[in-house]
Design an enzyme around this catalytic site. Structure first.
Site, PDB file in Angstrom:
ATOM      1  N   TYR A 159      -7.545  15.157   0.877  1.00 23.36           N
ATOM      2  CA  TYR A 159      -6.589  15.911   0.083  1.00 23.36           C
ATOM      3  C   TYR A 159      -7.323  16.704  -1.012  1.00 23.36           C
ATOM      4  O   TYR A 159      -8.549  16.744  -1.052  1.00 23.36           O
ATOM      5  CB  TYR A 159      -5.518  14.981  -0.483  1.00 23.36           C
ATOM      6  CG  TYR A 159      -4.666  14.325   0.589  1.00 23.36           C
ATOM      7  CD1 TYR A 159      -4.076  15.093   1.594  1.00 23.36           C
ATOM      8  CD2 TYR A 159      -4.463  12.949   0.619  1.00 23.36           C
ATOM      9  CE1 TYR A 159      -3.296  14.504   2.589  1.00 23.36           C
ATOM     10  CE2 TYR A 159      -3.691  12.361   1.612  1.00 23.36           C
ATOM     11  CZ  TYR A 159      -3.115  13.144   2.602  1.00 23.36           C
ATOM     12  OH  TYR A 159      -2.356  12.568   3.581  1.00 23.36           O
ATOM     13  N   ARG A 168       0.741  -1.635   7.116  1.00 22.03           N
ATOM     14  CA  ARG A 168       1.615  -1.773   8.286  1.00 22.03           C
ATOM     15  C   ARG A 168       2.320  -3.117   8.381  1.00 22.03           C
ATOM     16  O   ARG A 168       3.496  -3.152   8.779  1.00 22.03           O
ATOM     17  CB  ARG A 168       0.806  -1.476   9.550  1.00 22.03           C
ATOM     18  CG  ARG A 168       0.473   0.007   9.662  1.00 22.03           C
ATOM     19  CD  ARG A 168      -0.495   0.321  10.762  1.00 22.03           C
ATOM     20  NE  ARG A 168      -0.812   1.746  10.771  1.00 22.03           N
ATOM     21  CZ  ARG A 168      -1.859   2.271  11.370  1.00 22.03           C
ATOM     22  NH1 ARG A 168      -2.699   1.494  12.016  1.00 22.03           N
ATOM     23  NH2 ARG A 168      -2.080   3.565  11.332  1.00 22.03           N
ATOM     24  N   GLN A 190       1.558   6.746  -7.107  1.00 20.20           N
ATOM     25  CA  GLN A 190       0.327   7.411  -6.679  1.00 20.20           C
ATOM     26  C   GLN A 190       0.567   8.917  -6.735  1.00 20.20           C
ATOM     27  O   GLN A 190       1.443   9.437  -6.054  1.00 20.20           O
ATOM     28  CB  GLN A 190      -0.067   6.996  -5.257  1.00 20.20           C
ATOM     29  CG  GLN A 190      -1.406   7.566  -4.817  1.00 20.20           C
ATOM     30  CD  GLN A 190      -1.696   7.311  -3.356  1.00 20.20           C
ATOM     31  OE1 GLN A 190      -1.057   7.903  -2.488  1.00 20.20           O
ATOM     32  NE2 GLN A 190      -2.646   6.425  -3.073  1.00 20.20           N
ATOM     33  N   ARG A 197      -7.927   6.156  -5.901  1.00 17.28           N
ATOM     34  CA  ARG A 197      -8.204   5.930  -4.474  1.00 17.28           C
ATOM     35  C   ARG A 197      -9.263   6.917  -4.011  1.00 17.28           C
ATOM     36  O   ARG A 197      -9.158   8.116  -4.254  1.00 17.28           O
ATOM     37  CB  ARG A 197      -6.939   6.074  -3.624  1.00 17.28           C
ATOM     38  CG  ARG A 197      -7.240   5.976  -2.122  1.00 17.28           C
ATOM     39  CD  ARG A 197      -6.002   5.784  -1.268  1.00 17.28           C
ATOM     40  NE  ARG A 197      -5.628   4.375  -1.215  1.00 17.28           N
ATOM     41  CZ  ARG A 197      -5.013   3.805  -0.160  1.00 17.28           C
ATOM     42  NH1 ARG A 197      -4.734   4.513   0.913  1.00 17.28           N
ATOM     43  NH2 ARG A 197      -4.681   2.541  -0.178  1.00 17.28           N
ATOM     44  N   SER A 249       0.821  -1.201   0.000  1.00 19.82           N
ATOM     45  CA  SER A 249       0.000   0.000   0.000  1.00 19.82           C
ATOM     46  C   SER A 249       0.860   1.258   0.000  1.00 19.82           C
ATOM     47  O   SER A 249       1.952   1.270   0.569  1.00 19.82           O
ATOM     48  CB  SER A 249      -0.893  -0.009   1.237  1.00 19.82           C
ATOM     49  OG  SER A 249      -1.924   0.948   1.126  1.00 19.82           O
ATOM     50  N   PRO A 250       0.378   2.349  -0.629  1.00 20.93           N
ATOM     51  CA  PRO A 250       1.095   3.626  -0.508  1.00 20.93           C
ATOM     52  C   PRO A 250       1.174   4.038   0.961  1.00 20.93           C
ATOM     53  O   PRO A 250       0.158   4.106   1.637  1.00 20.93           O
ATOM     54  CB  PRO A 250       0.217   4.602  -1.307  1.00 20.93           C
ATOM     55  CG  PRO A 250      -0.612   3.736  -2.209  1.00 20.93           C
ATOM     56  CD  PRO A 250      -0.835   2.463  -1.458  1.00 20.93           C
TER      57      PRO A 250
END
Length: 791
Positions: free
Chosen positions: A585, A727, A503, A633, A425-426
């Protein structure tokens, strides 16, 4: 103690007999509104584990129940003319009337006073040390003291009717039939030597469209008999609810949750307050599709009796312990029941599946049964299903080889084929200098590319200096950035068979902050730059900078920046591009009504709020190679009233699909600090599931996915096409390779430099599995002795 149980169902009867059995001096009275040995409904289902709990609590009643049980291991799913069976599930069925008769007889044997045909409307008529309110899902006692209990009752969408039949089913049987109005499903199981339960269920809209809301009871039963005739072998469907007329026999399931379970009733003349504790359906309900209502009621009884026994002379402490213990256990079951309920409410979401995958989706719907749990129950079924699923990806199992777990099947999008379903994952690392990805990023992304994942994503890479979240965020807007990223891309391609994606994003109102370990989302102590977003906002109230509303000129400039960055990503050789429209964002700020208050064509309706993000997407799609995918996303749920909802997310996904997006990366939240997310393992996967199977676009599931078992379950059930793991990849760059070894799947390629470690890891994990198997069934003392080497 003087104990009064209001309600003579399983909860009240079982608690009464447990308390009387533990201390014959207790005065226990159970009050029931119906006649002796009278009940409604047909059969109930327990798992083998539940029966073990009953035996430990009261062996005589458990033995009587066991003698009356019909036991089966199989689940059978009938869908589109095909039948799929899975074994090893360990169910027991018993008639509800027979169960109550056993409990009533045991109560009488022990000296519990049973009072029938008495409707309790005034609990103050009873003087007792403890009153147990177990008067069902429509509890009058709970309603009377609602200010204390704070009930939350959610009426679910489906209508169902509880019927019986003399057709004897040899498995827990699910049958699905399509009509001109929609889908109907039947849940059927045998509960004695002569009778089976047969529940028919359908969404409210289908029920009404079929005219069942206006049919007589007899006509609606005839409707069900005709619809499910091929499963009934000529046997009629029976109703034992003579007191119900017309459509009233079709009911909706109430999901009951209470904030508090104990009310202390004040008594006259200064007498000690009387606790009134909720139990069974009065306290909570769990949908019949996981067969847990009676189970929960009996386990309530066991725990309350145990709590009282563990706190002699301190009833308040006992009741507190009871509610603390049971509320946790019940919530776990209710969450599983909610998942199961929603699956049946939205069967049409999965009816495009082939029968094999439809059946797997049903079996794992509640998340209580996972992929590896199915392997333990029925290894033959799961291996055959894995083979079937693998063939859909072009894989045929080689002789003497292990079936291929779903997470290790390849996936192709446009001209890019991923070797498996795992994505790194980013993850923001805040380690760039002036936007340049350096040696740290080479190490970070390179190690994970060699660790077995199929796709490695960069963290959000920003399209301008002002688009960065922090000064430590990487960019793609200067020649030095292109050179740095090309170095990393070339390394990944040369040293691994992983693909690498970029991304692209713009931080918007969440820009100009410190790196996370110096204060996440906190403004820079100095050198802050101006912020821009869809509308003026302050992310952290009273702390963050205020952003300004993006002007027409801003929007044109930012669009050009995205195009420039996408072109540079092409030059760097990236295999995949992702547009970041989530987490509050810049592009996300247009999508969410919480952050978009514009009055121009970019604000207002969802269609308008989508306009600018779609404009950016169209612009980068033009410059990105046609044979390479672009994912988007999104935050599928803002977790705030008035924010983006999962319903909105489906529409957002449809819009991006129509614009040419290949995949939706489905996250949630981080749009508002007022959010109240509901966490749990795989907690965001249901959003990916909805988007994939309603919007008809491939999805990436993210969020609390930490085991191969999670990935396998998600992919196999068709809930997503890829799983992004964050993680766990920080903790272990070779997470994918390690998880393969953990589940005993050894047919994976390791980097040639690391192959010496592969066999050693696999042997060590094989020994651990063998040890776990050897310890199964041992007592704690025996396990300790074995660990110490004394046995």
């Amino acid at each position: 103690m003087r104990i009064v149980c209001i309600g003579g169902g399983p909860a009240g009867l079982y608690f009464g007999l447990l308390m009387k059995g533990r201390n014959p001096q207790h005065e226990v009275t159970v009050i029931e509104r119906n006649r002796p040995y009278d009940t409604f409904g047909w059969g109930v289902v327990f798992s083998d584990q539940t029966l073990g709990n009953l035996r430990a609590a009261d062996a005589p009643s458990a033995d009587a129940i066991l003698d009356a049980f019909n036991h089966w291991d199989d689940i059978e799913i009938n869908f589109r003319g095909q039948q799929v069976r899975s074994s090893g599930h360990g169910f027991c069925g018993i008639g509800r009337k027979r169960l109550l008769n056993i409990l009533q007889a045991r109560c009488e044997e022990l000296g519990v006073k049973l009072v029938f045909e008495t409707q309790v409307t005034d609990d103050t008529a009873y003087e007792a040390d403890l009153i147990v309110a177990c008067d069902g899902a429509n509890s009058a006692i709970r309603q009377k003291y609602a200010a204390t209990y704070q009930p939350d009752i959610d009426m679910r969408d489906c209508r169902f009717v509880w019927l019986g039949t003399k057709k004897l089913f040899d498995a827990f049987t699910f049958a699905f039939e399509e009509t001109e109005w929609g889908w109907f499903q039947a849940h059927a199981y045998r509960f004695d030597d002569q009778t089976s339960t047969f529940i028919v269920e359908t969404p409210e809209r289908v029920w009404r469209a079929a005219g069942l809301d206006e049919m007589s009871k007899e006509d609606s039963i005839a409707f069900c008999e005709k619809l499910f005739a091929k499963y009934l072998d000529g046997h009629p469907l029976l109703s034992n609810a003579a007191h119900l007329r017309g459509s009233s026999q079709w009911i909706r399931f109430p999901r009951v949750v209470n904030q508090e379970w104990v009310h202390w009733r004040s008594n006259a003349n200064g007498a000690r307050p009387t606790p009134i504790v909720l139990m069974g359906d009065a306290a909570h309900t769990a949908h019949f599709s996981i067969g847990s209502g009676t189970k929960l009621a009996l386990e309530d009884s066991i725990e309350l009796a145990n709590s009282i026994g563990e706190h002699p002379g301190d009833l308040a402490a006992a009741l507190q312990h009871y509610t603390e213990v049971r509320s946790v256990g019940v919530l776990r079951i209710q969450n599983a029941a909610r998942n199961s309920t929603e699956w049946f409410e939205h069967v049409d979401r999965y009816t495009s599946f082939e029968p094999e995958q439809f059946a797997y989706s049903l079996l794992t719907r509640s998340q209580r049964i996972s992929h590896e749990n199915l392997r333990e129950r029925d290894a033959h079924y799961l291996s055959a299903f894995e083979d079937w699923l693998a063939t859909r990806s072009g894989i045929e199992r080689a002789p003497a080889k292990h079936s291929v777990p779903p997470m290790f099947t390849p996936f192709t999008l446009r001209g890019v084929t991923l070797k498996n379903r795992v994505v790194v994952s980013p993850m923001a690392q805040y380690s760039a200098v002036d936007g340049v990805a350096g040696d740290y990023h080479l190490m970070h992304l390179g190690a994970r590319a060699m660790g077995g994942a199929a796709l490695v994503m960069t963290e959000m890479t920003c399209v301008s200096p002002e688009a960065r979240i922090t000064p430590g965020c990487p960019g793609m807007y200067a020649p030095a950035h292109l050179a740095a990223w090309k170095r990393i891309v070339d390394f990944v391609h040369a040293q691994s068979d992983a693909k690498i994606g970029m991304q692209l994003g713009h931080a918007g109102a969440k820009a100009s902050t410190r790196v996370s370990w110096e204060g996440i989302d906190q403004p820079l102590p100095e050198g802050n730059w101006p912020l821009v977003s869809a509308s003026p906002q302050q992310y952290l109230h009273g702390v963050s900078q205020w952003s300004r509303e993006a002007s027409r000129e801003d929007l044109r400039e930012i669009e050009a920046q995205f195009v420039r960055s996408a072109q540079m990503a092409v030059e760097a050789g990236f295999d995949w591009l992702e547009l970041h429209c989530a987490h509050g964002y810049f592009l996300s700020s247009f999508l969410s009504p919480l952050t978009n208050h514009r009055s121009d064509e970019y604000g207002g309706s969802l269609q308008n709020r989508l306009r600018y993000p779609l404009q950016i997407f169209a612009a980068i799609r033009k410059v990105w190679p046609a044979d390479k995918p672009i994912s988007v996303r999104i935050s599928a749920h803002d977790w705030v009233d008035g924010g983006t909802t999962p319903d909105d997310a489906v529409e957002i996904a449809r819009a991006f699909k129509a614009a040419g997006a290949d995949m939706i990366d489905v996250s949630s939240g981080q749009v508002s600090k007022a959010e109240k997310p509901v966490y749990g393992r795989m907690f965001q996967t249901p959003f990916a599931d909805r988007i994939r199977n309603e919007a008809g676009i491939a999805t990436i599931a993210v969020g609390a996915i930490s085991e191969a078992d999670h990935v396998n379950s998600i992919i196999a059930a068709g809930r997503a096409d890829l799983c992004a793991v964050a993680r766990p990849h920080l903790a272990n760059p070779s997470w994918t390779l390690n998880e393969a070894a953990k589940i005993g799947y050894f047919d994976v390629m390791w980097p040639k430099q690391y192959t010496a470690a592969k066999s050693q890891l696999e042997r060590n994990l094989e020994r651990e599995r063998a040890q776990v198997a050897a310890n199964a069934g041992l007592s704690p003392q025996e396990r300790a002795q074995r660990a110490e080497g004394t046995v």
